[in-house]
Scaffold this active site. Structure first.
Site, PDB file in Angstrom:
ATOM      1  N   GLU A  17       8.042 -78.303 -68.325  1.00 31.03           N
ATOM      2  CA  GLU A  17       7.059 -77.707 -67.407  1.00 31.03           C
ATOM      3  C   GLU A  17       5.713 -77.492 -68.103  1.00 31.03           C
ATOM      4  OE1 GLU A  17       8.343 -74.512 -64.770  1.00 31.03           O
ATOM      5  OE2 GLU A  17       6.558 -73.382 -65.366  1.00 31.03           O
ATOM      6  N   ASP A 109       3.026 -65.176 -57.298  1.00 33.77           N
ATOM      7  CA  ASP A 109       2.647 -63.798 -57.624  1.00 33.77           C
ATOM      8  C   ASP A 109       1.141 -63.710 -57.610  1.00 33.77           C
ATOM      9  OD1 ASP A 109       5.122 -62.542 -58.151  1.00 33.77           O
ATOM     10  OD2 ASP A 109       5.263 -63.680 -60.017  1.00 33.77           O
ATOM     11  N   ALA A 144       9.449 -67.774 -50.271  1.00 30.44           N
ATOM     12  CA  ALA A 144       9.655 -69.177 -50.619  1.00 30.44           C
ATOM     13  C   ALA A 144      10.591 -69.857 -49.625  1.00 30.44           C
ATOM     14  CB  ALA A 144      10.233 -69.261 -52.025  1.00 30.44           C
ATOM     15  N   LYS A 184      18.447 -68.713 -49.884  1.00 30.45           N
ATOM     16  CA  LYS A 184      17.351 -69.622 -50.266  1.00 30.45           C
ATOM     17  C   LYS A 184      17.912 -70.859 -50.969  1.00 30.45           C
ATOM     18  CE  LYS A 184      14.652 -68.618 -53.860  1.00 30.45           C
ATOM     19  NZ  LYS A 184      13.559 -68.139 -54.732  1.00 30.45           N
TER      20      LYS A 184
HETATM   21  P1  FAD Z   1      11.057 -65.500 -53.082  1.00 28.96           P
HETATM   22  O1  FAD Z   1      12.356 -66.171 -53.226  1.00 28.96           O
HETATM   23  O2  FAD Z   1      10.373 -65.620 -51.778  1.00 28.96           O
HETATM   24  O3  FAD Z   1      11.236 -63.943 -53.317  1.00 28.96           O
HETATM   25  C1  FAD Z   1      11.436 -63.342 -54.575  1.00 28.96           C
HETATM   26  C2  FAD Z   1      12.358 -62.132 -54.420  1.00 28.96           C
HETATM   27  O4  FAD Z   1      11.889 -61.269 -53.383  1.00 28.96           O
HETATM   28  C3  FAD Z   1      13.768 -62.501 -54.036  1.00 28.96           C
HETATM   29  O5  FAD Z   1      14.542 -62.942 -55.154  1.00 28.96           O
HETATM   30  C4  FAD Z   1      14.239 -61.193 -53.433  1.00 28.96           C
HETATM   31  O6  FAD Z   1      14.577 -60.255 -54.432  1.00 28.96           O
HETATM   32  C5  FAD Z   1      13.002 -60.700 -52.711  1.00 28.96           C
HETATM   33  N1  FAD Z   1      13.052 -61.156 -51.305  1.00 28.96           N
HETATM   34  C6  FAD Z   1      12.254 -62.073 -50.742  1.00 28.96           C
HETATM   35  N2  FAD Z   1      12.580 -62.231 -49.432  1.00 28.96           N
HETATM   36  C7  FAD Z   1      13.605 -61.406 -49.188  1.00 28.96           C
HETATM   37  C8  FAD Z   1      14.366 -61.105 -48.049  1.00 28.96           C
HETATM   38  N3  FAD Z   1      14.147 -61.705 -46.876  1.00 28.96           N
HETATM   39  N4  FAD Z   1      15.353 -60.194 -48.177  1.00 28.96           N
HETATM   40  C9  FAD Z   1      15.596 -59.578 -49.342  1.00 28.96           C
HETATM   41  N5  FAD Z   1      14.884 -59.824 -50.467  1.00 28.96           N
HETATM   42  C10 FAD Z   1      13.907 -60.704 -50.381  1.00 28.96           C
HETATM   43  N6  FAD Z   1       4.503 -68.653 -59.919  1.00 28.96           N
HETATM   44  C11 FAD Z   1       3.291 -69.217 -59.694  1.00 28.96           C
HETATM   45  O7  FAD Z   1       2.350 -68.526 -59.294  1.00 28.96           O
HETATM   46  N7  FAD Z   1       3.075 -70.569 -59.887  1.00 28.96           N
HETATM   47  C12 FAD Z   1       4.076 -71.385 -60.312  1.00 28.96           C
HETATM   48  O8  FAD Z   1       3.861 -72.589 -60.464  1.00 28.96           O
HETATM   49  C13 FAD Z   1       5.349 -70.815 -60.576  1.00 28.96           C
HETATM   50  N8  FAD Z   1       6.374 -71.597 -60.996  1.00 28.96           N
HETATM   51  C14 FAD Z   1       7.616 -71.039 -61.178  1.00 28.96           C
HETATM   52  C15 FAD Z   1       8.672 -71.866 -61.579  1.00 28.96           C
HETATM   53  C16 FAD Z   1       9.947 -71.342 -61.764  1.00 28.96           C
HETATM   54  C17 FAD Z   1      11.062 -72.262 -62.171  1.00 28.96           C
HETATM   55  C18 FAD Z   1      10.183 -69.949 -61.559  1.00 28.96           C
HETATM   56  C19 FAD Z   1      11.544 -69.356 -61.774  1.00 28.96           C
HETATM   57  C20 FAD Z   1       9.136 -69.113 -61.187  1.00 28.96           C
HETATM   58  C21 FAD Z   1       7.848 -69.652 -60.982  1.00 28.96           C
HETATM   59  N9  FAD Z   1       6.769 -68.865 -60.566  1.00 28.96           N
HETATM   60  C22 FAD Z   1       5.531 -69.422 -60.351  1.00 28.96           C
HETATM   61  C23 FAD Z   1       6.942 -67.410 -60.398  1.00 28.96           C
HETATM   62  C24 FAD Z   1       7.316 -67.018 -58.962  1.00 28.96           C
HETATM   63  O9  FAD Z   1       6.257 -67.320 -58.091  1.00 28.96           O
HETATM   64  C25 FAD Z   1       7.613 -65.527 -58.959  1.00 28.96           C
HETATM   65  O10 FAD Z   1       8.833 -65.283 -59.647  1.00 28.96           O
HETATM   66  C26 FAD Z   1       7.595 -64.838 -57.615  1.00 28.96           C
HETATM   67  O11 FAD Z   1       7.596 -63.417 -57.813  1.00 28.96           O
HETATM   68  C27 FAD Z   1       8.816 -65.112 -56.764  1.00 28.96           C
HETATM   69  O12 FAD Z   1       8.805 -66.364 -56.281  1.00 28.96           O
HETATM   70  P2  FAD Z   1      10.069 -66.921 -55.456  1.00 28.96           P
HETATM   71  O13 FAD Z   1       9.688 -68.259 -55.057  1.00 28.96           O
HETATM   72  O14 FAD Z   1      11.342 -66.708 -56.208  1.00 28.96           O
HETATM   73  O15 FAD Z   1      10.033 -65.903 -54.219  1.00 28.96           O
END
Ligand code: FAD
Length: 312
Positions: A17, A109, A144, A184
């Site tokens: 990455e 974030d 997401a 998800k």
């Molecule tokens: P989501 O899955 O939408 O939500 C995160 C958490 O919120 C869930 O695990 C849960 O605890 C809670 N939640 C959400 N919806 C619900 C619901 N309906 N009910 C209950 N709980 C809920 N960030 C960047 O800005 N740019 C990047 O390129 C980037 N790349 C990444 C790559 C990887 C492999 C990883 C692991 C993270 C990356 N991130 C990046 C960070 C990521 O954006 C953050 O971790 C963010 O806080 C959560 O994103 P997510 O897609 O997991 O969110």
């Protein structure tokens, strides 16, 4: 153009990455890093996306560079918090015209202040805070999972999502987090985890998914711990444990080289455990640096191809 789910079917994958650099020296270094790491023949490379939308252009440019010039399958990340649905639809159309086959769908974030970004790497600061957050278009996405559904309706791509084996720091409860992550992941082709330093977190997470009937492949994310301050900051943000025994070893090291050797050793030991546990792939967070990532890949069984005659 390869579907990553098909690569995973063929055996454990190696991937790296990167983030779009902020300046020309960073871009120069990333080009060299890409060439070096391409020699390990990774299944794919991914490029992060600034949650504020500021790396929209650069992420797409680097994805094209990796695929068309470095010769490796490239997967863009896409975050949705700061975009309207119309904006996301336009980004999807751009990637469709580029012919991409895989995307990592994320919530994102709020962006970090530039002072806390890694030197020479990291994401671009946002062009304007909150850009695209609903004005002049349909409302933004909250999660997401919503973004993944939106992409699924419009494409036949492989859709990846983020996994958080130690739970997400903003989760209402462990149970709610697991329920959300299971739902998800169930709709994704594969997931990539946040970095972690204890294989048991991965093992427990995958078995919890399995108990809920979710068998989506979960690629393990590995961050070689070479920089105490950086790992401490990211662990605090991500809610991941930075084990005291690793931090102590790094703090006692007397040189950057010794810290890199410790970081590589930790990452290799973790990678071996994860492969033994059946992880379908290892995804190395490079911070745009080649050396530690290359050493980890080599030790885990992905040595670099020899340089062509007359080079090196
Ligand atoms: P989501 O899955 O939408 O939500 C995160 C958490 O919120 C869930 O695990 C849960 O605890 C809670 N939640 C959400 N919806 C619900 C619901 N309906 N009910 C209950 N709980 C809920 N960030 C960047 O800005 N740019 C990047 O390129 C980037 N790349 C990444 C790559 C990887 C492999 C990883 C692991 C993270 C990356 N991130 C990046 C960070 C990521 O954006 C953050 O971790 C963010 O806080 C959560 O994103 P997510 O897609 O997991 O969110």
């Amino acid at each position: 153009m390869a579907r990553i789910s098909q690569l995973l079917d063929a055996g454990p994958t190696l991937s790296f990455e990167f983030s779009a650099p902020r300046d020309e020296p960073g871009a120069e270094r990333l080009r060299t890093t890409l060439e070096t790491l391409a020699r390990h023949r990774p299944g794919f490379m991914s490029v992060t996306y600034g949650a504020g939308g500021a790396t929209r252009g650069p992420t797409r440019d680097w994805v094209r560079t990796i695929r068309d010039h470095v010769g490796v399958e490239a997967m863009p990340h896409l975050t949705c918090v700061a975009h309207t649905r119309d904006e996301v639809a336009a980004i999807i159309r751009d990637y469709q015209s580029d012919g991409i086959a895989n995307i990592l769908a994320l919530r994102g974030d709020p962006p970090l202040p530039p002072s806390s970004l890694p030197p020479g790497g990291g994401e671009l600061p946002p062009a304007s805070a909150g850009a695209g957050s609903g004005e002049g278009g349909s409302p933004a996405f909250d999660t997401a999972a919503e973004l993944a559904r939106f992409i699924r309706k419009r494409t036949d791509w492989d859709i990846a999502v983020a996994a958080h084996p130690e739970g997400h720091p903003m989760a209402a409860s462990v149970e709610a987090d697991l329920a959300h992550q299971s739902k998800k992941l169930a709709q994704a082709n594969f997931a990539i985890t946040q970095f972690f330093y204890r294989a048991e977190y991965y093992e427990q997470f995958v078995s919890q998914l399995d108990a809920r009937g979710v068998q989506t492949p979960v690629i393990a994310g590995i961050m070689p711990p070479t920089n105490v301050a950086g790992i401490e900051r990211m662990s605090a943000l991500n809610g991941t444990e930075f084990p005291a025994e690793i931090r102590d070893r790094l703090e006692q090291a007397s040189s950057q080289q010794e810290r890199r050797e410790i970081g590589v050793e930790v990452a290799v030991a973790l990678g071996r455990e994860l492969l033994e546990l059946g992880a379908p792939g290892l995804h190395i967070y490079t911070m745009n640096f080649a050396r530690a990532a290359s050493e980890v890949a080599t030790a885990l069984g992905w040595p670099p191809s020899p340089l062509p005659e007359g080079e090196g």
